[in-house]
Scaffold this motif. Structure first.
Motif, PDB file in Angstrom:
ATOM      1  N   TRP A   1      16.355  34.274  -3.674  1.00  0.00           N
ATOM      2  CA  TRP A   1      16.678  35.002  -4.900  1.00  0.00           C
ATOM      3  C   TRP A   1      17.046  34.027  -6.020  1.00  0.00           C
ATOM      4  O   TRP A   1      16.643  34.203  -7.175  1.00  0.00           O
ATOM      5  N   THR A   2      17.803  32.955  -5.660  1.00  0.00           N
ATOM      6  CA  THR A   2      18.178  31.949  -6.652  1.00  0.00           C
ATOM      7  C   THR A   2      16.947  31.236  -7.196  1.00  0.00           C
ATOM      8  O   THR A   2      16.826  31.010  -8.408  1.00  0.00           O
ATOM      9  N   ARG A   3      15.994  30.871  -6.290  1.00  0.00           N
ATOM     10  CA  ARG A   3      14.773  30.201  -6.738  1.00  0.00           C
ATOM     11  C   ARG A   3      13.954  31.111  -7.641  1.00  0.00           C
ATOM     12  O   ARG A   3      13.401  30.662  -8.652  1.00  0.00           O
ATOM     13  N   GLU A   4      13.891  32.388  -7.279  1.00  0.00           N
ATOM     14  CA  GLU A   4      13.150  33.329  -8.116  1.00  0.00           C
ATOM     15  C   GLU A   4      13.802  33.475  -9.486  1.00  0.00           C
ATOM     16  O   GLU A   4      13.118  33.554 -10.511  1.00  0.00           O
ATOM     17  N   GLN A   5      15.141  33.507  -9.492  1.00  0.00           N
ATOM     18  CA  GLN A   5      15.853  33.599 -10.765  1.00  0.00           C
ATOM     19  C   GLN A   5      15.600  32.364 -11.622  1.00  0.00           C
ATOM     20  O   GLN A   5      15.407  32.458 -12.846  1.00  0.00           O
ATOM     21  N   GLU A   6      15.604  31.175 -10.962  1.00  0.00           N
ATOM     22  CA  GLU A   6      15.356  29.934 -11.706  1.00  0.00           C
ATOM     23  C   GLU A   6      13.940  29.914 -12.261  1.00  0.00           C
ATOM     24  O   GLU A   6      13.723  29.520 -13.409  1.00  0.00           O
ATOM     25  N   ARG A   7      12.965  30.352 -11.428  1.00  0.00           N
ATOM     26  CA  ARG A   7      11.581  30.398 -11.903  1.00  0.00           C
ATOM     27  C   ARG A   7      11.431  31.394 -13.049  1.00  0.00           C
ATOM     28  O   ARG A   7      10.723  31.141 -14.031  1.00  0.00           O
ATOM     29  N   GLU A   8      12.094  32.537 -12.921  1.00  0.00           N
ATOM     30  CA  GLU A   8      12.023  33.554 -13.966  1.00  0.00           C
ATOM     31  C   GLU A   8      12.667  33.050 -15.261  1.00  0.00           C
ATOM     32  O   GLU A   8      12.151  33.299 -16.358  1.00  0.00           O
ATOM     33  N   GLU A   9      13.777  32.325 -15.121  1.00  0.00           N
ATOM     34  CA  GLU A   9      14.451  31.782 -16.308  1.00  0.00           C
ATOM     35  C   GLU A   9      13.572  30.728 -16.981  1.00  0.00           C
ATOM     36  O   GLU A   9      13.475  30.699 -18.215  1.00  0.00           O
ATOM     37  N   ILE A  10      12.927  29.876 -16.177  1.00  0.00           N
ATOM     38  CA  ILE A  10      12.023  28.869 -16.733  1.00  0.00           C
ATOM     39  C   ILE A  10      10.857  29.541 -17.457  1.00  0.00           C
ATOM     40  O   ILE A  10      10.476  29.150 -18.567  1.00  0.00           O
ATOM     41  N   ARG A  11      10.280  30.559 -16.806  1.00  0.00           N
ATOM     42  CA  ARG A  11       9.156  31.279 -17.420  1.00  0.00           C
ATOM     43  C   ARG A  11       9.584  31.955 -18.710  1.00  0.00           C
ATOM     44  O   ARG A  11       8.885  31.897 -19.725  1.00  0.00           O
ATOM     45  N   TRP A  12      10.775  32.558 -18.692  1.00  0.00           N
ATOM     46  CA  TRP A  12      11.258  33.253 -19.888  1.00  0.00           C
ATOM     47  C   TRP A  12      11.543  32.265 -21.014  1.00  0.00           C
ATOM     48  O   TRP A  12      11.236  32.527 -22.175  1.00  0.00           O
ATOM     49  N   ASN A  13      12.135  31.097 -20.655  1.00  0.00           N
ATOM     50  CA  ASN A  13      12.405  30.077 -21.669  1.00  0.00           C
ATOM     51  C   ASN A  13      11.110  29.550 -22.280  1.00  0.00           C
ATOM     52  O   ASN A  13      11.033  29.323 -23.496  1.00  0.00           O
ATOM     53  N   ARG A  14      10.095  29.362 -21.431  1.00  0.00           N
ATOM     54  CA  ARG A  14       8.804  28.902 -21.951  1.00  0.00           C
ATOM     55  C   ARG A  14       8.183  29.935 -22.878  1.00  0.00           C
ATOM     56  O   ARG A  14       7.641  29.598 -23.930  1.00  0.00           O
ATOM     57  N   GLN A  15       8.262  31.186 -22.477  1.00  0.00           N
ATOM     58  CA  GLN A  15       7.710  32.255 -23.294  1.00  0.00           C
ATOM     59  C   GLN A  15       8.457  32.362 -24.623  1.00  0.00           C
ATOM     60  O   GLN A  15       7.848  32.526 -25.684  1.00  0.00           O
ATOM     61  N   ARG A  16       9.800  32.264 -24.552  1.00  0.00           N
ATOM     62  CA  ARG A  16      10.594  32.336 -25.780  1.00  0.00           C
ATOM     63  C   ARG A  16      10.270  31.168 -26.704  1.00  0.00           C
ATOM     64  O   ARG A  16      10.120  31.351 -27.912  1.00  0.00           O
ATOM     65  N   LYS A  17      10.138  29.964 -26.130  1.00  0.00           N
ATOM     66  CA  LYS A  17       9.799  28.799 -26.944  1.00  0.00           C
ATOM     67  C   LYS A  17       8.417  28.954 -27.565  1.00  0.00           C
ATOM     68  O   LYS A  17       8.200  28.598 -28.728  1.00  0.00           O
ATOM     69  N   SER A  18       7.484  29.487 -26.772  1.00  0.00           N
ATOM     70  CA  SER A  18       6.138  29.698 -27.298  1.00  0.00           C
ATOM     71  C   SER A  18       6.149  30.686 -28.462  1.00  0.00           C
ATOM     72  O   SER A  18       5.484  30.469 -29.480  1.00  0.00           O
ATOM     73  N   GLU A  19       6.928  31.754 -28.297  1.00  0.00           N
ATOM     74  CA  GLU A  19       7.021  32.742 -29.375  1.00  0.00           C
ATOM     75  C   GLU A  19       7.713  32.160 -30.601  1.00  0.00           C
ATOM     76  O   GLU A  19       7.302  32.415 -31.738  1.00  0.00           O
ATOM     77  N   GLU A  20       8.764  31.355 -30.375  1.00  0.00           N
ATOM     78  CA  GLU A  20       9.465  30.724 -31.501  1.00  0.00           C
ATOM     79  C   GLU A  20       8.550  29.741 -32.219  1.00  0.00           C
ATOM     80  O   GLU A  20       8.550  29.673 -33.457  1.00  0.00           O
ATOM     81  N   ASP A  21       7.771  28.976 -31.445  1.00  0.00           N
ATOM     82  CA  ASP A  21       6.828  28.036 -32.057  1.00  0.00           C
ATOM     83  C   ASP A  21       5.779  28.777 -32.876  1.00  0.00           C
ATOM     84  O   ASP A  21       5.400  28.324 -33.958  1.00  0.00           O
ATOM     85  N   ALA A  22       5.315  29.912 -32.324  1.00  0.00           N
ATOM     86  CA  ALA A  22       4.309  30.697 -33.046  1.00  0.00           C
ATOM     87  C   ALA A  22       4.879  31.249 -34.347  1.00  0.00           C
ATOM     88  O   ALA A  22       4.228  31.217 -35.393  1.00  0.00           O
ATOM     89  N   ARG A  23       6.134  31.757 -34.276  1.00  0.00           N
ATOM     90  CA  ARG A  23       6.769  32.274 -35.488  1.00  0.00           C
ATOM     91  C   ARG A  23       7.007  31.151 -36.492  1.00  0.00           C
ATOM     92  O   ARG A  23       6.820  31.330 -37.695  1.00  0.00           O
ATOM     93  N   SER A  24       7.444  29.987 -35.982  1.00  0.00           N
ATOM     94  CA  SER A  24       7.685  28.861 -36.870  1.00  0.00           C
ATOM     95  C   SER A  24       6.390  28.411 -37.542  1.00  0.00           C
ATOM     96  O   SER A  24       6.364  28.134 -38.746  1.00  0.00           O
ATOM     97  N   HIS A  25       5.304  28.350 -36.763  1.00  0.00           N
ATOM     98  CA  HIS A  25       4.010  27.956 -37.323  1.00  0.00           C
ATOM     99  C   HIS A  25       3.545  28.961 -38.365  1.00  0.00           C
ATOM    100  O   HIS A  25       3.051  28.583 -39.435  1.00  0.00           O
ATOM    101  N   SER A  26       3.728  30.241 -38.049  1.00  0.00           N
ATOM    102  CA  SER A  26       3.338  31.286 -39.001  1.00  0.00           C
ATOM    103  C   SER A  26       4.157  31.205 -40.281  1.00  0.00           C
ATOM    104  O   SER A  26       3.628  31.374 -41.388  1.00  0.00           O
TER     105      SER A  26
END
Length: 205
Positions: free
Chosen positions: A37-62
């Motif tokens: 469960w901890t590994r899944e949470q860590e993977r989910e947090e990493i995925r969410w952070n990557r997605q958030r960064k990608s969205e922030e980069d897209a908004r910043s670029h826009s």
């Protein structure tokens, strides 16, 4: 205890060992489940952070693209109004009488008000270098004074000649300032090489 008879403690010990084994197995399974469960949470947090960064980069670029488009739009608007002032100044040089001179002078005044409004908005998005460059031409875009023919003053011809001489000096300065500001804007927008090529071409001609 008779020979061949099993001690009463044997089944008890066996039962205790079995119970301990069951409890230990459950604890191990629980520990493994917690780790999974901890590994899944860590993977989910990493995925969410990557997605958030990608969205922030897209908004910043826009936002950067939108900011650049707004800047270009204001630069174009400023240059257009400035060009119209140059054209009015050119017309003033060839006016045939005081009334015609005053008519174009009033047009200049209207364009001056337009340019002032654009300049205020442009100061919010332009670089400090461009704002400083534009500011160097503030006195040039101020319209000349109207000509008034007075009974005890210069003749209409003298007034017109004097006014056109002053406008002639201003017109030359307007030409130079327009080119200087245009180059500053183009450099800021990444057109330095084009400016150098143009300068080389002009030097050859």
């Amino acid at each position: 205890m008779q020979q061949g008879q099993v001690s009463v403690w044997v089944p008890i010990v066996v039962g205790v060992i079995g119970l301990v084994g069951v409890i230990a197995g459950q604890l191990v399974n629980a520990w493994r489940e917690d780790r999974r469960w901890t590994r899944e949470q860590e993977r989910e947090e990493i995925r969410w952070n990557r997605q958030r960064k990608s969205e922030e980069d897209a908004r910043s670029h826009s936002s950067l693209i939108d900011f650049r488009d707004r800047r270009i739009g204001l630069y174009v608007e400023y240059l257009q109004v400035f060009q119209e002032i140059r054209e009015v100044a050119f017309e003033l040089l060839f006016c045939k009488d005081v009334d015609e001179y005053n008519k174009f002078r009033d047009i200049w005044f209207g364009k001056f008000e337009e340019l002032t409004a654009v300049r205020l908005r442009l100061s919010l998005v332009a670089s400090g270098q461009v704002v400083k460059g534009i500011g160097q031409g503030d006195t040039l875009v101020i319209p000349p004074a109207r000509l008034y023919v007075l009974s005890d003053g210069p003749t209409p011809g003298e007034l017109l000649q004097d006014g056109q001489e002053k406008v002639g000096t201003t017109f030359a300065a307007l030409q130079a300032h327009f080119r200087a500001v245009l180059n500053l804007m183009r450099v800021e927008l990444g057109a330095q090489e084009l400016i150098e090529d143009q300068a080389s071409e002009e030097s050859r001609t």
